[in-house]
Design a protein around this motif. Structure first.
Motif, short mmCIF file in Angstrom:
data_model
loop_
_atom_site.label_atom_id
_atom_site.label_comp_id
_atom_site.label_asym_id
_atom_site.label_seq_id
_atom_site.Cartn_x
_atom_site.Cartn_y
_atom_site.Cartn_z
N PHE A 195 48.16 50.03 34.24
CA PHE A 195 46.96 49.86 35.07
C PHE A 195 47.18 50.31 36.52
CE2 PHE A 195 46.64 46.66 31.70
CZ PHE A 195 45.38 46.96 31.19
N GLU A 196 48.15 51.19 36.75
CA GLU A 196 48.41 51.64 38.12
C GLU A 196 47.21 52.35 38.75
OE1 GLU A 196 51.62 54.37 40.63
OE2 GLU A 196 51.84 54.07 38.45
N PRO A 197 46.51 53.26 38.07
CA PRO A 197 45.33 53.89 38.69
C PRO A 197 44.24 52.89 39.07
CG PRO A 197 46.04 55.16 36.79
CD PRO A 197 46.79 53.87 36.75
N GLU A 198 44.01 51.89 38.21
CA GLU A 198 42.98 50.91 38.51
C GLU A 198 43.38 50.03 39.70
OE1 GLU A 198 44.02 51.62 35.48
OE2 GLU A 198 42.18 52.50 34.65
N LEU A 199 44.65 49.64 39.77
CA LEU A 199 45.11 48.81 40.88
C LEU A 199 45.03 49.55 42.21
CD1 LEU A 199 48.21 47.17 39.14
CD2 LEU A 199 46.01 46.09 39.63
#
Length: 242
Positions: A79-83
């Motif tokens: 979930f790095e892009p969302e965070l």
């Protein structure tokens, strides 16, 4: 012709005002075509504000990763892009959307203004036109939403191996279109940066598209560089090496 008793007489100031309208129209037209001295904003201040924004984002990003270190290891990678999008959205809401300036710009005494309303003789007027709601929303869509969409799409396409498929495959064509779009965007960004170095307007390509120009927030405030912190750092490093 007699005036009806119910119609009040026209005041003298209104007659004079109507008589002056043709002259005022000529003055307005001459002011619209008059050349004024262009406003100049230091390029180094605009570039420094971008560096400060990047460093602030990196500090918040490190704090976020430190807080998520107790979760599962694959949670951050998944979930790095969302965070990062949520982090960028918070910074955008608290800076550009609320005060028309990023935190780095505020430290450099800069703010965004609506350049669409400062054409011709209106470029150097004292009062800066604020950003419109459309400009702020589109800026958030391009910087936050566009970056997230590109990062997520790029990760998905890379993991699926679209670039290694046959050239006739529609997925390979989409991959090549995205790669070409990225090259064109980088080329136009480089061209915009060269123009920025020449005239000092529109630091980024998105700023130019949306006509969002960085100007001084307080025109009477001089730019002062303090070397006190640098001197203390040099003295501290000198003592540590002893």
């Amino acid at each position: 012709m007699f005036r009806s008793p119910s119609q009040p007489p026209q005041p003298e100031w209104k007659k004079s005002w109507n008589a002056l309208q043709p002259s005022l129209q000529k003055v307005r037209r001459s002011m619209a075509t008059a050349r004024t001295s262009p406003i100049k904003v230091m390029r180094v201040s605009q570039l420094d504000s971008d560096i400060l924004d990047s460093e602030l984002f990196q500090i918040l990003k490190d704090q976020l990763w430190s807080a998520l270190s107790l979760f599962k290891p694959n949670f951050k990678e998944q979930f790095e892009p969302e965070l990062l999008a949520v982090l960028n959205l918070c910074l955008f809401k608290l800076s550009v959307y609320d005060s028309s300036a990023t935190y780095g710009s505020q430290l450099q005494n800069l703010k965004y203004r609506n350049e669409w309303k400062h054409g011709g003789a209106l470029e150097s007027i004292a009062k800066d036109a604020p950003l419109s709601q459309t400009q702020k929303v589109l800026y958030g869509v391009f910087t936050v939403g566009g970056q997230y969409a590109w990062t997520r799409a790029n990760r998905y396409i890379t993991s699926q191996g679209w670039g290694e498929l046959d050239e006739d495959d529609i997925r390979n064509k989409v991959y090549r279109v995205l790669q070409s779009g990225e090259k064109y965007w980088k080329a136009f960004s480089l061209l915009n940066f060269l123009i920025f170095l020449w005239n000092g307007k529109y630091r980024t390509l998105i700023d130019r598209i949306l006509a969002m120009r960085l100007v001084y927030g307080k025109k009477s405030l001089n730019r002062q560089v303090s070397f006190e912190f640098l001197n203390r750092q040099m003295v501290w490093h000198a003592f540590t090496y002893l």
